[in-house]
Design a protein around this motif. Structure first.
Motif, PDB file in Angstrom:
ATOM      1  N   SER A 154      -3.911 -17.336  16.947  1.00  0.00           N
ATOM      2  CA  SER A 154      -3.305 -16.324  16.079  1.00  0.00           C
ATOM      3  C   SER A 154      -1.832 -16.126  16.380  1.00  0.00           C
ATOM      4  CB  SER A 154      -4.029 -14.977  16.249  1.00  0.00           C
ATOM      5  OG  SER A 154      -5.404 -15.119  15.959  1.00  0.00           O
ATOM      6  N   LEU A 155      -1.028 -16.261  15.329  1.00  0.00           N
ATOM      7  CA  LEU A 155       0.383 -15.896  15.375  1.00  0.00           C
ATOM      8  C   LEU A 155       0.462 -14.462  14.889  1.00  0.00           C
ATOM      9  CD1 LEU A 155       1.917 -19.106  13.745  1.00  0.00           C
ATOM     10  CD2 LEU A 155       1.721 -18.555  16.188  1.00  0.00           C
ATOM     11  N   TRP A 156       1.063 -13.574  15.676  1.00  0.00           N
ATOM     12  CA  TRP A 156       1.144 -12.153  15.346  1.00  0.00           C
ATOM     13  C   TRP A 156       2.543 -11.849  14.814  1.00  0.00           C
ATOM     14  CZ3 TRP A 156      -2.357  -8.169  17.798  1.00  0.00           C
ATOM     15  CH2 TRP A 156      -3.502  -8.741  18.353  1.00  0.00           C
ATOM     16  N   TYR A 157       2.611 -11.420  13.559  1.00  0.00           N
ATOM     17  CA  TYR A 157       3.864 -11.048  12.909  1.00  0.00           C
ATOM     18  C   TYR A 157       3.957  -9.522  12.834  1.00  0.00           C
ATOM     19  CZ  TYR A 157       4.152 -15.942  11.510  1.00  0.00           C
ATOM     20  OH  TYR A 157       4.232 -17.318  11.525  1.00  0.00           O
ATOM     21  N   VAL A 158       5.164  -9.026  12.598  1.00  0.00           N
ATOM     22  CA  VAL A 158       5.373  -7.587  12.450  1.00  0.00           C
ATOM     23  C   VAL A 158       5.866  -7.315  11.036  1.00  0.00           C
ATOM     24  CG1 VAL A 158       6.689  -5.581  13.253  1.00  0.00           C
ATOM     25  CG2 VAL A 158       5.861  -7.276  14.906  1.00  0.00           C
ATOM     26  N   VAL A 159       5.183  -6.391  10.352  1.00  0.00           N
ATOM     27  CA  VAL A 159       5.585  -5.932   9.015  1.00  0.00           C
ATOM     28  C   VAL A 159       5.881  -4.445   9.122  1.00  0.00           C
ATOM     29  CG1 VAL A 159       4.825  -5.567   6.634  1.00  0.00           C
ATOM     30  CG2 VAL A 159       4.204  -7.684   7.820  1.00  0.00           C
ATOM     31  N   HIS A 160       7.049  -4.043   8.638  1.00  0.00           N
ATOM     32  CA  HIS A 160       7.435  -2.634   8.693  1.00  0.00           C
ATOM     33  C   HIS A 160       7.099  -1.956   7.370  1.00  0.00           C
ATOM     34  CE1 HIS A 160       9.479  -3.103  12.512  1.00  0.00           C
ATOM     35  NE2 HIS A 160       9.855  -4.280  12.068  1.00  0.00           N
ATOM     36  N   ALA A 161       6.476  -0.789   7.478  1.00  0.00           N
ATOM     37  CA  ALA A 161       6.144   0.015   6.295  1.00  0.00           C
ATOM     38  C   ALA A 161       6.004   1.465   6.728  1.00  0.00           C
ATOM     39  CB  ALA A 161       4.841  -0.463   5.658  1.00  0.00           C
ATOM     40  N   ALA A 162       6.304   2.352   5.818  1.00  0.00           N
ATOM     41  CA  ALA A 162       6.144   3.782   6.080  1.00  0.00           C
ATOM     42  C   ALA A 162       4.674   4.162   5.925  1.00  0.00           C
ATOM     43  CB  ALA A 162       7.009   4.588   5.112  1.00  0.00           C
ATOM     44  N   GLN A 163       4.265   5.213   6.622  1.00  0.00           N
ATOM     45  CA  GLN A 163       2.895   5.698   6.467  1.00  0.00           C
ATOM     46  C   GLN A 163       2.612   6.153   5.034  1.00  0.00           C
ATOM     47  OE1 GLN A 163       1.358   8.297   9.627  1.00  0.00           O
ATOM     48  NE2 GLN A 163       3.170   7.717  10.810  1.00  0.00           N
ATOM     49  N   SER A 164       3.669   6.460   4.297  1.00  0.00           N
ATOM     50  CA  SER A 164       3.503   6.881   2.899  1.00  0.00           C
ATOM     51  C   SER A 164       3.299   5.697   1.953  1.00  0.00           C
ATOM     52  CB  SER A 164       4.732   7.683   2.454  1.00  0.00           C
ATOM     53  OG  SER A 164       5.908   6.877   2.567  1.00  0.00           O
ATOM     54  N   GLN A 165       3.373   4.470   2.487  1.00  0.00           N
ATOM     55  CA  GLN A 165       3.179   3.272   1.670  1.00  0.00           C
ATOM     56  C   GLN A 165       1.803   3.325   0.986  1.00  0.00           C
ATOM     57  OE1 GLN A 165       4.987   0.193   0.993  1.00  0.00           O
ATOM     58  NE2 GLN A 165       3.245   0.078  -0.403  1.00  0.00           N
ATOM     59  N   ALA A 166       1.787   3.140  -0.317  1.00  0.00           N
ATOM     60  CA  ALA A 166       0.512   3.087  -1.040  1.00  0.00           C
ATOM     61  C   ALA A 166      -0.257   1.845  -0.594  1.00  0.00           C
ATOM     62  CB  ALA A 166       0.767   3.042  -2.539  1.00  0.00           C
ATOM     63  N   ILE A 167      -1.536   2.024  -0.301  1.00  0.00           N
ATOM     64  CA  ILE A 167      -2.385   0.930   0.177  1.00  0.00           C
ATOM     65  C   ILE A 167      -3.621   0.858  -0.708  1.00  0.00           C
ATOM     66  CG2 ILE A 167      -3.829   0.137   2.088  1.00  0.00           C
ATOM     67  CD1 ILE A 167      -1.803   1.513   3.965  1.00  0.00           C
ATOM     68  N   ASP A 168      -3.914  -0.348  -1.160  1.00  0.00           N
ATOM     69  CA  ASP A 168      -5.122  -0.617  -1.942  1.00  0.00           C
ATOM     70  C   ASP A 168      -5.868  -1.715  -1.184  1.00  0.00           C
ATOM     71  OD1 ASP A 168      -7.079  -0.859  -3.877  1.00  0.00           O
ATOM     72  OD2 ASP A 168      -5.817  -2.039  -5.236  1.00  0.00           O
TER      73      ASP A 168
END
Length: 196
Positions: free
Chosen positions: A135-149
């Motif tokens: 596994s290659l582990w990447y970092v994605v930045h997002a706010a907790q307010s990001q809409a998630i489906d």
């Protein structure tokens, strides 16, 4: 895939692995073993579920706002994990991150996906246990307010955790080490971990 494309993709994957600065001796060993595996000519991508070939490449991506991390309660693994997926033949792992982010969480990164920050080799557990994920582990930045489906066929739940509150006993066996590396990178202001 043509022979030229196979060589090109192996080179790109090796470059991704080489870009990782090991955090500890375990990661140093996993990095060296992964580079040897890529150079060996063995199949890198899963061709058939769950385990053909028995070792295959995965792109994990840790979604973080710098204080918390987003984890999914994975139905098959029966663990709280970062999202991610198997790298498909001919697909660059960063493209895997972009594709899986949309498929699994229903949004796109607001920034370009950078190089991986961590590497692990793990024998899987859960309903389809027994194969090895590199596994290659990447970092994605997002706010907790990001809409998630999120993909409800794959996950029971999705939740933001404070770093100190991650259920490590029910997570990837390398999660604690990854979080320590992530926190160190964030604290140092390293551009690899900082929000763009």
């Amino acid at each position: 895939m043509t022979a030229e494309l196979i060589v090109y993709m192996r080179t790109q994957i090796a470059l991704e692995i080489e870009s990782i600065l090991p955090f500890d001796e375990t990661e140093n060993v996993h990095r060296a073993e992964a580079l040897a595996w890529v150079a060996s000519g063995a199949g890198l991508c899963r061709l058939a579920k769950p385990a053909t070939p028995p070792t295959h490449l995965v792109a994990y991506f840790a979604v973080t706002d710098g204080q918390k991390i987003l984890l999914v309660d994975h139905k098959n693994a029966q663990l709280w994990l970062p999202t991610g997926g198997h790298v498909e033949a001919g697909e660059h792992p960063r493209v895997t991150v972009t594709r899986e982010l949309q498929e699994e969480l229903g949004f796109s990164a607001a920034h370009e996906i950078g190089p991986p920050q961590f590497i692990t080799a793990t024998t899987t557990v859960g309903l389809t246990s027994g194969h090895t994920d590199v596994s290659l582990w990447y970092v994605v930045h997002a706010a907790q307010s990001q809409a998630i489906d999120y993909d409800q066929t794959e996950f029971n739940d999705v939740r933001w955790f404070d770093f100190a509150d991650i259920p490590f006993e029910r997570s990837d066996p390398h999660m604690r080490r990854f979080v320590e590396k992530l926190k160190a990178g964030l604290a140092s202001g390293s551009s690899a971990f900082a929000s763009p």
